[in-house]
Design a protein around this motif. Structure first.
Motif, PDB file in Angstrom:
ATOM      1  N   ALA A  31      17.117  16.921   3.304  1.00  0.00           N
ATOM      2  CA  ALA A  31      17.489  18.237   3.830  1.00  0.00           C
ATOM      3  C   ALA A  31      16.644  18.602   5.050  1.00  0.00           C
ATOM      4  O   ALA A  31      17.169  19.082   6.069  1.00  0.00           O
ATOM      5  CB  ALA A  31      17.335  19.299   2.744  1.00  0.00           C
ATOM      6  N   TRP A  32      15.340  18.392   4.949  1.00  0.00           N
ATOM      7  CA  TRP A  32      14.452  18.693   6.077  1.00  0.00           C
ATOM      8  C   TRP A  32      14.756  17.784   7.263  1.00  0.00           C
ATOM      9  O   TRP A  32      14.807  18.246   8.410  1.00  0.00           O
ATOM     10  CB  TRP A  32      12.995  18.533   5.663  1.00  0.00           C
ATOM     11  N   LEU A  33      14.946  16.492   7.004  1.00  0.00           N
ATOM     12  CA  LEU A  33      15.198  15.546   8.088  1.00  0.00           C
ATOM     13  C   LEU A  33      16.485  15.888   8.837  1.00  0.00           C
ATOM     14  O   LEU A  33      16.508  15.926  10.070  1.00  0.00           O
ATOM     15  CB  LEU A  33      15.265  14.122   7.539  1.00  0.00           C
ATOM     16  N   ALA A  34      17.555  16.147   8.099  1.00  0.00           N
ATOM     17  CA  ALA A  34      18.828  16.476   8.731  1.00  0.00           C
ATOM     18  C   ALA A  34      18.714  17.749   9.567  1.00  0.00           C
ATOM     19  O   ALA A  34      19.240  17.826  10.689  1.00  0.00           O
ATOM     20  CB  ALA A  34      19.918  16.632   7.668  1.00  0.00           C
ATOM     21  N   THR A  35      18.014  18.756   9.037  1.00  0.00           N
ATOM     22  CA  THR A  35      17.862  20.025   9.753  1.00  0.00           C
ATOM     23  C   THR A  35      17.010  19.861  11.000  1.00  0.00           C
ATOM     24  O   THR A  35      17.303  20.444  12.050  1.00  0.00           O
ATOM     25  CB  THR A  35      17.251  21.090   8.828  1.00  0.00           C
ATOM     26  N   LEU A  36      15.964  19.054  10.912  1.00  0.00           N
ATOM     27  CA  LEU A  36      15.111  18.816  12.079  1.00  0.00           C
ATOM     28  C   LEU A  36      15.851  18.072  13.178  1.00  0.00           C
ATOM     29  O   LEU A  36      15.763  18.425  14.359  1.00  0.00           O
ATOM     30  CB  LEU A  36      13.868  18.027  11.661  1.00  0.00           C
ATOM     31  N   VAL A  37      16.572  17.021  12.799  1.00  0.00           N
ATOM     32  CA  VAL A  37      17.284  16.227  13.799  1.00  0.00           C
ATOM     33  C   VAL A  37      18.339  17.072  14.506  1.00  0.00           C
ATOM     34  O   VAL A  37      18.474  17.025  15.732  1.00  0.00           O
ATOM     35  CB  VAL A  37      17.915  14.975  13.155  1.00  0.00           C
ATOM     36  N   TYR A  38      19.072  17.875  13.733  1.00  0.00           N
ATOM     37  CA  TYR A  38      20.081  18.745  14.344  1.00  0.00           C
ATOM     38  C   TYR A  38      19.435  19.926  15.075  1.00  0.00           C
ATOM     39  O   TYR A  38      19.722  20.179  16.250  1.00  0.00           O
ATOM     40  CB  TYR A  38      21.044  19.270  13.287  1.00  0.00           C
ATOM     41  N   PHE A 170      19.896  25.316   1.801  1.00  0.00           N
ATOM     42  CA  PHE A 170      18.566  24.731   1.969  1.00  0.00           C
ATOM     43  C   PHE A 170      17.499  25.817   1.996  1.00  0.00           C
ATOM     44  O   PHE A 170      16.400  25.639   1.468  1.00  0.00           O
ATOM     45  CB  PHE A 170      18.509  23.908   3.252  1.00  0.00           C
ATOM     46  N   ASP A 171      17.821  26.953   2.615  1.00  0.00           N
ATOM     47  CA  ASP A 171      16.864  28.060   2.649  1.00  0.00           C
ATOM     48  C   ASP A 171      16.598  28.588   1.246  1.00  0.00           C
ATOM     49  O   ASP A 171      15.459  28.937   0.894  1.00  0.00           O
ATOM     50  CB  ASP A 171      17.405  29.181   3.537  1.00  0.00           C
ATOM     51  N   HIS A 172      17.643  28.652   0.419  1.00  0.00           N
ATOM     52  CA  HIS A 172      17.482  29.095  -0.968  1.00  0.00           C
ATOM     53  C   HIS A 172      16.528  28.181  -1.728  1.00  0.00           C
ATOM     54  O   HIS A 172      15.706  28.647  -2.536  1.00  0.00           O
ATOM     55  CB  HIS A 172      18.842  29.134  -1.657  1.00  0.00           C
ATOM     56  N   LEU A 173      16.612  26.886  -1.461  1.00  0.00           N
ATOM     57  CA  LEU A 173      15.789  25.922  -2.175  1.00  0.00           C
ATOM     58  C   LEU A 173      14.380  25.797  -1.590  1.00  0.00           C
ATOM     59  O   LEU A 173      13.401  25.690  -2.337  1.00  0.00           O
ATOM     60  CB  LEU A 173      16.465  24.548  -2.160  1.00  0.00           C
ATOM     61  N   TYR A 174      14.289  25.793  -0.265  1.00  0.00           N
ATOM     62  CA  TYR A 174      13.025  25.435   0.389  1.00  0.00           C
ATOM     63  C   TYR A 174      12.521  26.498   1.358  1.00  0.00           C
ATOM     64  O   TYR A 174      11.552  26.267   2.083  1.00  0.00           O
ATOM     65  CB  TYR A 174      13.203  24.115   1.151  1.00  0.00           C
ATOM     66  N   GLY A 175      13.155  27.659   1.366  1.00  0.00           N
ATOM     67  CA  GLY A 175      12.826  28.680   2.351  1.00  0.00           C
ATOM     68  C   GLY A 175      11.451  29.305   2.211  1.00  0.00           C
ATOM     69  O   GLY A 175      10.974  29.940   3.152  1.00  0.00           O
ATOM     70  N   LYS A 176      10.802  29.135   1.073  1.00  0.00           N
ATOM     71  CA  LYS A 176       9.467  29.705   0.888  1.00  0.00           C
ATOM     72  C   LYS A 176       8.351  28.675   1.120  1.00  0.00           C
ATOM     73  O   LYS A 176       7.185  28.935   0.823  1.00  0.00           O
ATOM     74  CB  LYS A 176       9.344  30.301  -0.520  1.00  0.00           C
ATOM     75  N   THR A 177       8.723  27.533   1.672  1.00  0.00           N
ATOM     76  CA  THR A 177       7.738  26.487   1.954  1.00  0.00           C
ATOM     77  C   THR A 177       6.726  26.995   2.983  1.00  0.00           C
ATOM     78  O   THR A 177       7.110  27.430   4.068  1.00  0.00           O
ATOM     79  CB  THR A 177       8.425  25.226   2.507  1.00  0.00           C
ATOM     80  N   PRO A 178       5.422  26.956   2.678  1.00  0.00           N
ATOM     81  CA  PRO A 178       4.421  27.462   3.619  1.00  0.00           C
ATOM     82  C   PRO A 178       4.033  26.419   4.662  1.00  0.00           C
ATOM     83  O   PRO A 178       4.250  25.216   4.476  1.00  0.00           O
ATOM     84  CB  PRO A 178       3.225  27.767   2.702  1.00  0.00           C
ATOM     85  N   GLN A 179       3.475  26.889   5.757  1.00  0.00           N
ATOM     86  CA  GLN A 179       2.938  25.959   6.740  1.00  0.00           C
ATOM     87  C   GLN A 179       1.819  25.138   6.107  1.00  0.00           C
ATOM     88  O   GLN A 179       1.053  25.641   5.291  1.00  0.00           O
ATOM     89  CB  GLN A 179       2.410  26.704   7.966  1.00  0.00           C
ATOM     90  N   TRP A 200      16.616  29.362   8.562  1.00  0.00           N
ATOM     91  CA  TRP A 200      17.305  30.524   9.114  1.00  0.00           C
ATOM     92  C   TRP A 200      17.092  30.640  10.619  1.00  0.00           C
ATOM     93  O   TRP A 200      17.924  31.187  11.337  1.00  0.00           O
ATOM     94  CB  TRP A 200      16.939  31.823   8.390  1.00  0.00           C
ATOM     95  N   ARG A 201      16.015  30.062  11.130  1.00  0.00           N
ATOM     96  CA  ARG A 201      15.859  29.988  12.583  1.00  0.00           C
ATOM     97  C   ARG A 201      16.994  29.157  13.196  1.00  0.00           C
ATOM     98  O   ARG A 201      17.635  29.562  14.173  1.00  0.00           O
ATOM     99  CB  ARG A 201      14.514  29.350  12.949  1.00  0.00           C
ATOM    100  N   VAL A 202      17.211  27.968  12.628  1.00  0.00           N
ATOM    101  CA  VAL A 202      18.258  27.082  13.134  1.00  0.00           C
ATOM    102  C   VAL A 202      19.628  27.731  12.963  1.00  0.00           C
ATOM    103  O   VAL A 202      20.497  27.620  13.831  1.00  0.00           O
ATOM    104  CB  VAL A 202      18.193  25.710  12.427  1.00  0.00           C
ATOM    105  N   ALA A 203      19.819  28.429  11.842  1.00  0.00           N
ATOM    106  CA  ALA A 203      21.087  29.129  11.615  1.00  0.00           C
ATOM    107  C   ALA A 203      21.330  30.198  12.681  1.00  0.00           C
ATOM    108  O   ALA A 203      22.448  30.349  13.188  1.00  0.00           O
ATOM    109  CB  ALA A 203      21.112  29.753  10.227  1.00  0.00           C
ATOM    110  N   LEU A 204      20.285  30.943  13.045  1.00  0.00           N
ATOM    111  CA  LEU A 204      20.444  31.979  14.070  1.00  0.00           C
ATOM    112  C   LEU A 204      20.737  31.366  15.441  1.00  0.00           C
ATOM    113  O   LEU A 204      21.580  31.867  16.189  1.00  0.00           O
ATOM    114  CB  LEU A 204      19.178  32.841  14.145  1.00  0.00           C
ATOM    115  N   HIS A 205      20.040  30.286  15.776  1.00  0.00           N
ATOM    116  CA  HIS A 205      20.317  29.605  17.046  1.00  0.00           C
ATOM    117  C   HIS A 205      21.767  29.117  17.088  1.00  0.00           C
ATOM    118  O   HIS A 205      22.448  29.226  18.117  1.00  0.00           O
ATOM    119  CB  HIS A 205      19.367  28.418  17.222  1.00  0.00           C
TER     120      HIS A 205
END
Length: 234
Positions: A31-38, A170-179, A200-205
């Motif tokens: 999920a993270w990889l796909a979101t980062l690449v896109y 993905f935000d529901h599952l991993y949206g609270k992941t801290p830096q 949600w940043r990527v969603a807004l963009h």
């Protein structure tokens, strides 16, 4: 692509799923990889975000793996996950190997109001309870995902709704992941800066690029020209 196949297979083989206990962790990594690449593949500092039509499908296809995987034996689960990673790498190469500039992205002051139409921004009166004192400060929607999904439902481009549904999941599952969550877990530059706001940043963009048509903005379009070649950004 024909010359990169062996290298893609080599790198894909480095990512293994060794037991069924690892499956939830590997689903998260996909999920993270796909979101980062896109998402970050379509970002360059000082340029407008580009929503790539082909890389978008890496996000929308990844959401279904968790549904399918529960009905598979472990060897098939492992094969499916590794196939998805190979697919992500293949499309990343096909799109020109766009940089994943995490440090540049997170170094910017992220201003959601610049991506949200004025129709969704409110200026509460001083009598409003719990949302300010009428000081003229712009207030954003209290539920950003509700605003995004509502707008997507009325958008003529059906792929927008599919992408926003996936990112919301993905935000529901991993949206609270801290830096710091990925510090020491990957060699990706800047990974320690990643946090759950990515989705949600990527969603807004994406919403801004395709247009908040329900709120009166004109319809935008996907990028189909590739991302990794510098002359395309000039």
């Amino acid at each position: 692509m024909s010359s990169a196949g062996d290298k893609i297979r080599k790198y894909a083989k480095m990512w293994q799923v060794d037991s069924d206990r690892e499956v939830p962790e590997k689903l998260e990594e996909v999920a993270w990889l796909a979101t980062l690449v896109y998402g970050l593949g379509g970002f360059r500092k000082g340029k407008s975000f580009r929503s790539d039509f082909f890389l978008l499908h890496l996000v929308t296809s990844s959401i279904f793996i968790s549904s399918l995987i529960t009905h598979l034996s472990f060897p098939s689960q492992s094969a499916l996950l590794r196939a998805q990673v190979s697919l992500i790498l293949s499309w990343w190469v096909a799109e020109g190997r766009p940089p994943i500039p995490i440090e540049d992205y997170y170094s910017l002051d992220f201003d959601p109001s610049s991506l949200i139409p004025k129709a969704l921004q409110v200026h509460p009166d001083k009598s409003a309870i719990g949302i300010g004192k009428g000081d003229g400060t712009t207030r954003l929607p209290s539920n950003m995902w509700l605003a995004i999904i509502e707008s997507s439902l009325n958008h003529p481009e059906e792929h927008l709704l599919k992408s926003q549904r996936s990112l919301a999941h993905f935000d529901h599952l991993y949206g609270k992941t801290p830096q710091g969550y990925f510090e020491g877990k990957t060699e990706l530059n800047g990974a320690e800066l990643l946090d759950g706001t990515l989705f949600w940043r990527v969603a807004l963009h994406t919403q801004k690029t395709l247009g908040w048509v329900r709120e009166g903005e004109p319809q935008g379009d996907f990028n189909r020209a590739g991302l990794g070649w510098d002359h395309l950004w000039e």
